[in-house]
Motif scaffolding. Structure first.
Motif, PDB file in Angstrom:
ATOM      1  N   THR A   1      -3.564  -3.921  -5.006  1.00 53.82           N
ATOM      2  CA  THR A   1      -4.033  -5.005  -4.142  1.00 53.82           C
ATOM      3  C   THR A   1      -3.717  -4.690  -2.687  1.00 53.82           C
TER       4      THR A   1
ATOM      5  N   ARG B   1      -2.052  -5.848   0.529  1.00 55.55           N
ATOM      6  CA  ARG B   1      -0.963  -6.768   0.844  1.00 55.55           C
ATOM      7  C   ARG B   1      -1.172  -7.404   2.218  1.00 55.55           C
TER       8      ARG B   1
ATOM      9  N   GLY C   1      -1.477 -10.833  -2.341  1.00 53.84           N
ATOM     10  CA  GLY C   1      -2.218  -9.650  -2.762  1.00 53.84           C
ATOM     11  C   GLY C   1      -3.699  -9.943  -2.858  1.00 53.84           C
TER      12      GLY C   1
ATOM     13  N   TYR D   1       0.489  -2.384  -5.028  1.00 55.28           N
ATOM     14  CA  TYR D   1      -0.203  -2.808  -3.812  1.00 55.28           C
ATOM     15  C   TYR D   1      -0.103  -1.704  -2.768  1.00 55.28           C
TER      16      TYR D   1
ATOM     17  N   PRO E   1       1.571 -10.847  -8.910  1.00 60.13           N
ATOM     18  CA  PRO E   1       1.032 -10.858  -7.539  1.00 60.13           C
ATOM     19  C   PRO E   1       0.376 -12.190  -7.192  1.00 60.13           C
TER      20      PRO E   1
END
Length: 612
Positions: free
Chosen positions: A84, A86, A100, A201, A215
């Motif tokens: 993901t 961040r 995320g 992430y 997340p």
């Protein structure tokens, strides 16, 4: 399009009314394209889906071919969640919350996981989750939790305000998976959840692993957190069975002494109300008929919204401290979570205030009025006796003023000022934004016992609007009120020549309404919603421009009625006329839309129109 997947979800819901049912072969659900169509329809209109993930891709261009690729990757177990992106967003306490942002493809798969887990744990036919849990559940929210406090917490003496340190970031993956395995016997489905938890992430373009926590920003994270904290609900339920005792309180000796004296006085006077009898009647109404300090009567109440929870204790403070210690030990030993000693406090419900879900909570007060007005079904009003142990709920006016200051509506002293970052918008849009802010707060706190104090919040927003419009129009505030009236009424004609107006919609009813919770609307059955999403989906429809049926994908825009920014134009204007944020187009037409070659099209030039 087949509906077998939705029928399978219905079968799951029925089977899981038995809390001991173990689900097998869930991975077969992941091969049903029906579920991905529903998942797409559920999340497609969120503006955040036009925010690119770490792969730079948005939901624009999603198609049935993408779904087929996802299913194929899941079949051979080559599917991997991408890290993901961040980001950090500000919290109410001034700190930053990590968020995320997953790729759109991952969001679709996470939504399918969410629907499957919801069918198992939160079936409307008989949910596994307890009634005390209100966060991230269909038909429940902050107001259902606060309504439970209003209706079921009278007589509570102590309130424990719970605060878990970084709950979502500290969830132990091994503990979570072990809890899932109690109800799910499918290694391939569990493996997919492992992949979602361990996706990691990107931080400053460097990949970071995630070995703990769920997340925030993931579609599946809320229900995974509820599954995790469901164990806390069960533990507190055990504490209730352990510590509660007594079927009812003992009669109050003081109440019966005064009542006896009143009856004797009435007998002596022959039923005539004398000053002595009136004084005894007044004293009687101020006393509870039951012994509020009866050591043989103990009750434990509990409400949880996500990771925020409170426990109410009818009993001694020592019991409240014991329960706090028991919960702290359970969180650490079983769930691997830590209770914040600084923020987890025990308050005396009658003399102090607890804070939960943005509301100041108290149970009675020392100077409470023994006669209060009670509202029943918003129609019948009557007077009832209150002896100072009824729940009181107040809006935190000072905190709200601080929040308005942080958002730029006023200074630190609560003096209204112009909302400068909205000055560039059209007048009607500025008024709409102020109205939505004002009524969002008023509707949320309509149940508050000090609702009349919300006049101050409305006054700040009203004057802030006036200063913002004065700033925009370069006029003094006094002149603005003289020209447009107290409510700042602005009128104009739209493109069709119709008269339109916008004004500040001020509230004028400040009466107390303790039952005005936003919980009256029925929540539709999730499966019925899924069926409607599936049947109304435009995925796979012919191109709206040339009616091509091959290579059709969905063209997305972030907003069609965005308040502020550049005016909607080009092909997006046609989408606005149809009230659609997504339309099916072939690949060639999609490229032309992005190149601006179709900006001059009219509705009549389209092959067909897409209904709402």
């Amino acid at each position: 399009m087949s509906s077998s997947a939705l029928l399978r979800l219905e079968a799951l819901r029925k089977c899981n009314t038995d809390p001991n049912w173990v689900n097998a072969d869930l991975h077969r659900l992941l091969y049903k394209t029906d579920l991905y169509v529903v998942a797409y329809e559920k999340i497609k209109s969120a503006p955040g889906n036009m925010t690119p993930g770490t792969d730079g891709v948005t939901l624009d261009g999603f198609s049935m071919d993408v779904i087929d690729d996802i299913v194929a990757a899941l079949r051979d177990e080559s599917f991997q969640f991408k890290p993901t992106r961040r980001e950090f967003i500000p919290k109410a306490n001034g700190k930053m919350r990590p968020l995320g942002i997953p790729s759109p493809r991952d969001k679709i798969v996470q939504e399918v996981i969410h629907m499957t887990l919801e069918a198992i744990y939160d079936s409307p036919k008989g949910p596994t989750f307890r009634n005390c849990s209100h966060g991230f559940r269909p038909g429940r929210g902050t107001h259902t939790a606060l309504r439970e406090f209003r209706t079921k917490w009278p007589g509570v003496a102590w309130i424990i305000e719970g605060d878990i340190k970084s709950c979502f970031d500290e969830i132990d993956h091994h503990v979570l998976v072990s809890l899932l395995k109690k109800r799910i016997s499918d290694d391939r489905f569990i493996s997919l959840i492992w992949k979602a938890l361990r996706a990691g992430y990107l931080w400053r373009k460097e990949p970071r692993g995630s070995f703990i926590g769920t997340p925030q920003g993931s579609v599946a994270s809320p229900i995974l957190a509820d599954i995790y904290l469901h164990e806390l609900d069960l533990f507190v339920e055990g504490l209730q069975q352990k510590y509660e005792k007594g079927s009812k309180r003992k009669d109050s000796p003081e109440y019966h002494q005064v009542n006896y004296r009143r009856q004797r006085a009435l007998k002596r006077s022959g039923g005539i109300m004398t000053p002595e009898i009136r004084a005894l009647t007044k004293q009687l109404r101020s006393l509870p008929s039951m012994d509020t300090f009866d050591p043989g009567f103990v009750r434990v109440k509990y409400i949880r919204y996500a990771d925020d929870w409170i426990v109410g204790v009818t009993g001694p403070r020592s019991l409240a401290e014991q329960i706090k210690d028991d919960i702290q030990a359970f969180l650490w030993d079983v769930l691997k979570l830590q209770l914040s000693q600084e923020k987890t406090v025990i308050t005396h419900a009658k003399t102090e205030e607890a804070f939960f879900l943005g509301t100041r909570l108290q149970v009675g007060s020392v100077n409470s009025n023994p006669l209060v007005t009670h509202c029943h079904n918003e129609q019948r009003h009557y007077r009832r006796r209150c002896t100072g142990w009824s729940p009181l709920m107040r809006a935190p006016i000072k905190k709200l003023v601080e929040r308005l200051h942080q958002k730029g509506f006023c200074d630190g002293e609560g003096v209204a000022r112009s909302k400068t970052n909205w000055v560039c918008l059209e007048v009607k849009h500025v008024i709409e934004l102020f109205n939505s802010t004002n009524w969002g707060l008023l509707n949320y706190y309509r149940f508050a016992d000090n609702f009349a104090s919300m006049r101050h919040i409305q006054y700040i927003l009203h004057l802030s609007l006036a200063k913002a419009l004065a700033h925009k129009l370069r006029k003094p505030v006094k002149q603005l009120f003289c020209e447009h009236g107290r409510n700042l009424v602005f009128s104009w004609k739209d493109s069709e020549g119709k008269d339109r107006n916008a004004f500040f919609k001020a509230n004028s009813d400040w009466t107390r309404n303790p039952t005005a919770f936003l919980t009256g609307r029925e929540h539709p059955d999730p499966l019925e919603t899924h069926v409607r999403f599936r049947t109304r989906s435009r995925l796979g429809h012919p191109c709206i421009i040339c009616e091509a049926t091959v290579g059709v994908q969905m063209h997305h825009v972030r907003h069609i009625r965005k308040v502020g920014g550049k005016p909607v134009g080009g092909f997006a204007w046609l989408m606005r006329l149809q009230n659609r944020k997504q339309v099916p187009v072939c690949q060639e037409c999609h490229r032309k839309i992005h190149r601006g070659e179709y900006d001059g099209l009219r509705l009549a030039d389209l092959a067909y129109r897409v209904g709402p």
